[in-house]
Design an enzyme around this catalytic site. Structure first.
Site, PDB file in Angstrom:
ATOM      1  N   PHE A  25       0.764  -1.173   0.028  1.00  0.00           N
ATOM      2  CA  PHE A  25       0.059   0.102   0.135  1.00  0.00           C
ATOM      3  C   PHE A  25       0.954   1.345  -0.071  1.00  0.00           C
ATOM      4  O   PHE A  25       1.996   1.387   0.699  1.00  0.00           O
ATOM      5  CB  PHE A  25      -0.952  -0.164   1.244  1.00  0.00           C
ATOM      6  CG  PHE A  25      -2.193   0.758   1.254  1.00  0.00           C
ATOM      7  CD1 PHE A  25      -3.290   0.044   0.874  1.00  0.00           C
ATOM      8  CD2 PHE A  25      -2.076   2.411   1.459  1.00  0.00           C
ATOM      9  CE1 PHE A  25      -4.675   0.985   0.771  1.00  0.00           C
ATOM     10  CE2 PHE A  25      -3.282   2.820   1.276  1.00  0.00           C
ATOM     11  CZ  PHE A  25      -4.430   2.186   0.841  1.00  0.00           C
ATOM     12  N   VAL A  84       1.665   5.102   6.261  1.00  0.00           N
ATOM     13  CA  VAL A  84       0.090   5.442   6.534  1.00  0.00           C
ATOM     14  C   VAL A  84      -0.168   7.101   6.351  1.00  0.00           C
ATOM     15  O   VAL A  84       0.419   7.627   7.165  1.00  0.00           O
ATOM     16  CB  VAL A  84      -0.537   4.960   7.742  1.00  0.00           C
ATOM     17  CG1 VAL A  84      -1.974   4.717   7.680  1.00  0.00           C
ATOM     18  CG2 VAL A  84       0.017   3.507   8.261  1.00  0.00           C
ATOM     19  N   ILE A  85      -1.070   7.303   5.475  1.00  0.00           N
ATOM     20  CA  ILE A  85      -1.508   8.792   5.164  1.00  0.00           C
ATOM     21  C   ILE A  85      -2.618   8.888   5.566  1.00  0.00           C
ATOM     22  O   ILE A  85      -3.506   8.434   5.285  1.00  0.00           O
ATOM     23  CB  ILE A  85      -1.268   8.957   3.550  1.00  0.00           C
ATOM     24  CG1 ILE A  85       0.347   8.739   3.166  1.00  0.00           C
ATOM     25  CG2 ILE A  85      -1.466  10.443   3.519  1.00  0.00           C
ATOM     26  CD1 ILE A  85       0.595   8.908   1.745  1.00  0.00           C
ATOM     27  N   THR A  89     -11.136   9.834   7.118  1.00  0.00           N
ATOM     28  CA  THR A  89     -11.958   8.842   7.706  1.00  0.00           C
ATOM     29  C   THR A  89     -11.196   8.783   8.990  1.00  0.00           C
ATOM     30  O   THR A  89     -10.062   8.748   8.920  1.00  0.00           O
ATOM     31  CB  THR A  89     -12.486   7.733   6.976  1.00  0.00           C
ATOM     32  OG1 THR A  89     -11.320   6.791   6.692  1.00  0.00           O
ATOM     33  CG2 THR A  89     -13.265   8.020   5.945  1.00  0.00           C
ATOM     34  N   HIS A  91      -9.861   5.704   9.343  1.00  0.00           N
ATOM     35  CA  HIS A  91      -9.171   4.585   9.131  1.00  0.00           C
ATOM     36  C   HIS A  91      -7.815   4.591   9.413  1.00  0.00           C
ATOM     37  O   HIS A  91      -7.204   3.658   9.859  1.00  0.00           O
ATOM     38  CB  HIS A  91      -9.369   4.486   7.517  1.00  0.00           C
ATOM     39  CG  HIS A  91      -9.238   2.807   6.987  1.00  0.00           C
ATOM     40  ND1 HIS A  91     -10.009   1.992   7.279  1.00  0.00           N
ATOM     41  CD2 HIS A  91      -7.864   2.653   6.498  1.00  0.00           C
ATOM     42  CE1 HIS A  91      -9.457   0.861   6.951  1.00  0.00           C
ATOM     43  NE2 HIS A  91      -8.214   1.259   6.247  1.00  0.00           N
ATOM     44  N   PHE A 116      10.330  -0.129  13.771  1.00  0.00           N
ATOM     45  CA  PHE A 116       9.136   0.666  13.133  1.00  0.00           C
ATOM     46  C   PHE A 116       9.542   1.586  12.311  1.00  0.00           C
ATOM     47  O   PHE A 116      10.013   2.729  12.472  1.00  0.00           O
ATOM     48  CB  PHE A 116       8.396   1.501  14.527  1.00  0.00           C
ATOM     49  CG  PHE A 116       7.217   1.917  14.087  1.00  0.00           C
ATOM     50  CD1 PHE A 116       6.076   1.179  13.683  1.00  0.00           C
ATOM     51  CD2 PHE A 116       6.935   3.364  13.966  1.00  0.00           C
ATOM     52  CE1 PHE A 116       4.897   1.714  13.270  1.00  0.00           C
ATOM     53  CE2 PHE A 116       5.818   4.221  13.706  1.00  0.00           C
ATOM     54  CZ  PHE A 116       4.775   2.991  13.631  1.00  0.00           C
ATOM     55  N   ARG A 130      10.113  12.300   3.801  1.00  0.00           N
ATOM     56  CA  ARG A 130      10.845  11.212   4.525  1.00  0.00           C
ATOM     57  C   ARG A 130      11.479  10.352   3.913  1.00  0.00           C
ATOM     58  O   ARG A 130      12.058   9.121   4.308  1.00  0.00           O
ATOM     59  CB  ARG A 130       9.850  10.828   5.804  1.00  0.00           C
ATOM     60  CG  ARG A 130       9.863  12.167   6.721  1.00  0.00           C
ATOM     61  CD  ARG A 130       8.495  11.896   7.450  1.00  0.00           C
ATOM     62  NE  ARG A 130       8.117  13.054   8.635  1.00  0.00           N
ATOM     63  CZ  ARG A 130       7.983  14.439   8.414  1.00  0.00           C
ATOM     64  NH1 ARG A 130       7.598  14.637   6.844  1.00  0.00           N
ATOM     65  NH2 ARG A 130       7.698  15.056   9.031  1.00  0.00           N
TER      66      ARG A 130
HETATM   67  N1  INI Z   1      -2.446   0.531   4.581  1.00  0.00           N
HETATM   68  C1  INI Z   1      -1.228   1.446   4.343  1.00  0.00           C
HETATM   69  O1  INI Z   1      -0.267   0.550   4.509  1.00  0.00           O
HETATM   70  N2  INI Z   1      -1.357   2.544   4.360  1.00  0.00           N
HETATM   71  C2  INI Z   1      -2.577   3.353   4.356  1.00  0.00           C
HETATM   72  O2  INI Z   1      -2.510   4.530   4.289  1.00  0.00           O
HETATM   73  C3  INI Z   1      -3.473   2.573   4.375  1.00  0.00           C
HETATM   74  N3  INI Z   1      -4.882   3.487   4.335  1.00  0.00           N
HETATM   75  O3  INI Z   1      -4.899   4.530   4.451  1.00  0.00           O
HETATM   76  O4  INI Z   1      -6.069   2.787   4.153  1.00  0.00           O
HETATM   77  C4  INI Z   1      -3.582   1.193   4.507  1.00  0.00           C
HETATM   78  N4  INI Z   1      -4.612   0.515   4.458  1.00  0.00           N
HETATM   79  C5  INI Z   1      -4.778  -0.840   4.048  1.00  0.00           C
HETATM   80  C6  INI Z   1      -4.463  -1.661   5.629  1.00  0.00           C
HETATM   81  O5  INI Z   1      -3.171  -1.531   5.954  1.00  0.00           O
HETATM   82  C7  INI Z   1      -4.817  -3.226   5.417  1.00  0.00           C
HETATM   83  O6  INI Z   1      -3.997  -3.754   4.246  1.00  0.00           O
HETATM   84  C8  INI Z   1      -6.316  -3.606   5.032  1.00  0.00           C
HETATM   85  O7  INI Z   1      -7.182  -2.823   5.688  1.00  0.00           O
HETATM   86  C9  INI Z   1      -6.447  -4.985   4.712  1.00  0.00           C
HETATM   87  O8  INI Z   1      -6.500  -5.418   6.360  1.00  0.00           O
END
Ligand code: INI
Length: 156
Positions: A25, A84-85, A89, A91, A116, A130
């Site tokens: 991701f 992770v951005i 939401t 999320h 980490f 970064r």
């Molecule tokens: N995963 C990330 O690595 N970065 C993100 O920003 C992100 N967002 O924003 O949704 C993200 N979502 C996916 C998550 O890590 C899982 O792969 C998914 O929910 C399946 O379990």
């Protein structure tokens, strides 16, 4: 008074085996972190055959992969890389929070350093800053932290 005995880790990859777990991701950022981490590995004297790179779907999946890698007994340290951005939401909070908590737990449960190397940022611009390929690449810093901790734990 005599000085206390200082115990510190050495940032060297010679003779070490390390695994990187990297999320797919936001790969446009994570691939730069991965480049930084592998460049640091090579710069510190690591052999390509002793570095494993495992891909997982997202940051949420990093803790389980890191735990399994740590528990395998094959690696001196594990580096978790992801990005992770924050969106509109909640999320972000779940993914980033569980990722950080799980990565810490993976290290504590396996006794193998799990580092980490996950960016948790508000904007793409912050992530790009970064993950730059030159100085300040957080993937490279994460690898250096892994090597220091691997060396330190062997001495404790
Ligand atoms: N995963 C990330 O690595 N970065 C993100 O920003 C992100 N967002 O924003 O949704 C993200 N979502 C996916 C998550 O890590 C899982 O792969 C998914 O929910 C399946 O379990």
């Amino acid at each position: 008074m005599t000085e206390p005995r200082a115990i510190e880790g050495e940032v060297s990859a010679r003779g070490r085996r390390v695994a990187i777990a990297a999320a797919r991701f936001n790969d446009f950022i994570v691939s730069s972190l991965l480049k930084g981490a592998t460049a640091a590995w090579t710069a510190r004297g690591g052999a390509a055959a002793d570095l494993a790179v495992v891909r997982v779907p997202g940051a949420f999946e990093l803790p389980l992969a890191a735990k399994k890698l740590g528990a395998s007994g094959r690696y001196d340290a594990v580096v978790a890389l992801g990005c992770v951005i924050r969106g509109d939401t909640p999320h972000f909070d779940y993914v980033a929070g569980e990722c950080a908590r799980g990565i810490s737990q993976a290290g504590l449960e396996t006794g193998v350093p799990v580092i980490f190397g996950v960016l948790t940022v508000e904007t793409v611009e912050q992530a790009l800053e970064r993950a730059a390929t030159a100085a300040g690449n957080k993937g490279g810093e994460a690898m250096e932290a892994a090597l220091e901790m691997a060396s330190l734990l062997k001495q404790l």
